[in-house]
Design a protein around this motif. Sequence first.
Motif, short mmCIF file in Angstrom:
data_model
loop_
_atom_site.label_atom_id
_atom_site.label_comp_id
_atom_site.label_asym_id
_atom_site.label_seq_id
_atom_site.Cartn_x
_atom_site.Cartn_y
_atom_site.Cartn_z
N LEU A 1 0.93 -1.39 -0.17
CA LEU A 1 0.09 -0.01 0.03
C LEU A 1 0.82 1.06 0.00
CD1 LEU A 1 -2.48 -1.01 2.85
CD2 LEU A 1 -2.77 -1.25 0.31
N ALA A 2 0.24 2.24 -0.54
CA ALA A 2 0.89 3.69 -0.62
C ALA A 2 0.06 4.56 -0.14
CB ALA A 2 1.93 3.90 -1.87
N GLY A 3 0.41 5.80 0.33
CA GLY A 3 -0.70 6.92 0.57
C GLY A 3 0.15 8.19 0.81
N ALA B 1 5.51 6.89 6.68
CA ALA B 1 5.49 8.33 6.73
C ALA B 1 3.97 8.99 6.35
CB ALA B 1 6.44 8.89 5.54
N GLY B 2 3.87 9.98 7.10
CA GLY B 2 2.63 10.93 6.69
C GLY B 2 2.71 11.88 5.97
N GLY C 1 4.03 7.79 2.16
CA GLY C 1 4.06 6.66 2.95
C GLY C 1 3.89 5.21 2.30
N GLU C 2 4.44 4.44 2.99
CA GLU C 2 4.20 2.92 2.24
C GLU C 2 4.12 1.98 3.26
OE1 GLU C 2 7.63 2.86 -0.09
OE2 GLU C 2 6.81 3.40 -2.07
N ALA C 3 3.71 0.66 3.04
CA ALA C 3 3.45 -0.30 4.08
C ALA C 3 3.42 -1.80 3.10
CB ALA C 3 2.30 -0.21 4.73
N ARG C 4 3.91 -2.82 3.62
CA ARG C 4 3.81 -4.03 3.23
C ARG C 4 3.25 -5.03 4.26
NH1 ARG C 4 7.95 -1.96 0.39
NH2 ARG C 4 8.28 -2.47 -2.01
#
Length: 337
Positions: A263-265, A293-294, A299-302
């Motif tokens: 995901l990214a945002g 990160a905000g 920001g990214e997440a796996r």
Amino acid sequence: MRPGQSPEERLREALRARAAEVELAPDALPRIRQRTAAARGRGLWAMVGAVAAVATAIAAGVVAVETTRGEHRTLPPAARISGTAEAPAPGTAPSTPAPAPPGSVNLPAYFTRNGRLYREFLPATADGDQARIQAAVLLSLQGRAKDPDYRSLWPDTVEVHGVTIDGSRVTVDLGGVGAAPADPPLAVQQLVYTVLAAATYTSMRHADGVRVLVDGAPVARLWGAVDTSGTLHQGTLAELQAPVWVIEPDQGAVVGKTFTVYLAGVVPEGTVNLRVRDAGGAIVDERVVPLSAGAPALGEARVQVTLPSGRYTVEAFLHSEKDGSVQWVDDHEFSVG
């Protein structure tokens, strides 16, 4: 040979013995191939003869792979045989995946949804820096996204005549730009974001700006609405890119039972909601995911997810701070094999 030796040890001993006797012959490689073909299916001792033939090539510095007690060592490139493959181990099926076409690469391309930019990585065949950027721009402007929710703001008639690179600036020559789209500034940023992202997949590694030509000539204002007289730069991330989106699984992907959701945002609080539905629409996984990160940073997440075989939809979204409603949903359909 010593009593109690394993077949592998006998093979290795035979190999060493023959290697000590061999001499370089000009027809070594054809004979290796002939003997290897003849040895197939004749059992262990026929295989010994074929391996002994390989010893000829080892002594000649031709064979590039040496197997010693289960260790696999690759010799320097100068010793490799072009166009040949290592023989499979006895009792195993050969694995010879088809090589990728020359110049095949996945390129970033930006599309729009709900007034924001979303990125996909799409396959293209393009050799050279200009060709890669041009391919990415074509994918983007002509709306070739895999996700059916993603669109291009450019008309169907748009063409890319060519791409040139001058230092850190990329010039894109367009044609068939047609009438003004619903959101001209966002359409131009769709182009700019794609060019700058694609530049990172070239020897440039980074581009500072984009210059736009139409049919080979500069245009002061594209569609009479956007200033294109100078070098164009990427607009503010938080204002243009989607607040949240799904990168993996890709639209239409087939994954294993344990897979990664990427995901990214650009989110002020730095968290995204993740939800997975099965083919019937039932929620099978739901969680809040912290990003790296905000906002205003990306920001990214796996996240690792395990599911049984079937068809699913992965969704990433935000809750409205005002009323808690679901906003900015991005979803991909995929299958678990």
